[in-house]
Motif scaffolding. Structure first.
Motif, PDB file in Angstrom:
ATOM      1  N   VAL A  24     -40.081 -52.816 -28.312  1.00  0.00           N
ATOM      2  CA  VAL A  24     -39.579 -53.953 -27.578  1.00  0.00           C
ATOM      3  C   VAL A  24     -40.096 -55.367 -28.117  1.00  0.00           C
ATOM      4  N   ARG A  25     -41.183 -55.308 -28.741  1.00  0.00           N
ATOM      5  CA  ARG A  25     -41.416 -56.823 -29.489  1.00  0.00           C
ATOM      6  C   ARG A  25     -40.449 -57.094 -30.534  1.00  0.00           C
ATOM      7  N   LEU A  26     -40.362 -56.073 -31.352  1.00  0.00           N
ATOM      8  CA  LEU A  26     -39.314 -56.411 -32.448  1.00  0.00           C
ATOM      9  C   LEU A  26     -37.797 -56.711 -32.077  1.00  0.00           C
ATOM     10  N   ALA A  27     -37.407 -55.964 -30.848  1.00  0.00           N
ATOM     11  CA  ALA A  27     -36.151 -55.983 -30.330  1.00  0.00           C
ATOM     12  C   ALA A  27     -36.069 -57.260 -29.628  1.00  0.00           C
ATOM     13  N   GLU A  85     -40.457 -45.028 -36.893  1.00  0.00           N
ATOM     14  CA  GLU A  85     -41.147 -45.975 -36.863  1.00  0.00           C
ATOM     15  C   GLU A  85     -40.190 -47.153 -36.004  1.00  0.00           C
ATOM     16  N   PRO A  86     -40.741 -48.138 -35.317  1.00  0.00           N
ATOM     17  CA  PRO A  86     -39.965 -48.956 -34.315  1.00  0.00           C
ATOM     18  C   PRO A  86     -39.248 -50.022 -35.200  1.00  0.00           C
ATOM     19  N   ALA A  87     -39.303 -50.046 -36.375  1.00  0.00           N
ATOM     20  CA  ALA A  87     -38.261 -50.768 -37.006  1.00  0.00           C
ATOM     21  C   ALA A  87     -37.037 -50.135 -37.137  1.00  0.00           C
ATOM     22  N   ALA A  88     -37.112 -48.930 -37.572  1.00  0.00           N
ATOM     23  CA  ALA A  88     -35.921 -47.668 -37.601  1.00  0.00           C
ATOM     24  C   ALA A  88     -35.130 -47.626 -36.485  1.00  0.00           C
TER      25      ALA A  88
END
Length: 180
Positions: free
Chosen positions: A20-23, A176-179
């Motif tokens: 969520v933070r990255l998005a 991983e979140p970035a993926a």
């Protein structure tokens, strides 16, 4: 892009916060659905703070945003929340997706807000499994994942590495979140 994120029960739920933070940092708008079991791992306040929107859990609970995303005006009426919410989403991601939720989705069971939204999704549905390797490799889980893939769901394969149980390694780790 409007992303509807479904978070199920499992230790990997903490990675959903980073997603969520990255998005949101990349300019996407996110609403979060949590299963009751997921709240044993990550609280709703954390998701609400990161998204700027209330987190939904129960299928019949009132959504203060009436199915809107933070970048949309509130509807002037009280729509059926799970239908409005998924209707406003550009994609729905279930991460982590537990074996239990994968089984429910494969059989069309809509017994909660997350599964009801997934069943009604007209947008792309992405599923990111996360569980113990033995659970992921079980023939029932593999068949359920295959069924979802055959029905058009996009499966984000789990990674291999350290798992939740002390000293355990293997396949089943949430991507991983970035993926995601």
């Amino acid at each position: 892009m409007r992303i509807l994120l479904g978070v199920t029960g499992g230790i990997a739920a903490y990675k959903a916060l980073e997603f969520v933070r990255l998005a949101t940092g990349a300019g996407h708008v996110v609403r979060v659905l949590q299963t009751p079991a997921s709240r044993r791992f990550v609280g709703t306040a954390s998701f609400a703070a990161l998204t700027g929107a209330p987190v939904l859990i129960g299928e019949f609970g009132r959504d203060p945003m009436r199915g809107a995303f933070p970048d949309q005006p509130l509807p002037g009426h009280e729509p059926i929340s799970h239908l409005e919410l998924v209707g406003n989403a550009d994609l729905m991601l279930v991460a982590p997706a537990s074996a239990n939720t994968i089984a429910k989705l494969a059989t069309g069971l809509a017994d909660g807000m997350l599964t009801s939204c997934a069943l009604a999704a007209g947008c792309p549905l992405l599923i990111a499994p996360a569980m113990n390797e033995r659970m992921y490799e079980h023939p029932a889980t593999r068949a359920n994942v295959a069924t979802l893939r055959e029905r058009g769901a996009i499966i984000i394969e789990p990674g291999e590495g350290r798992l939740a149980s002390k000293g355990e390694q293997g396949l089943g780790r949430l991507a991983e979140p970035a993926a995601l």
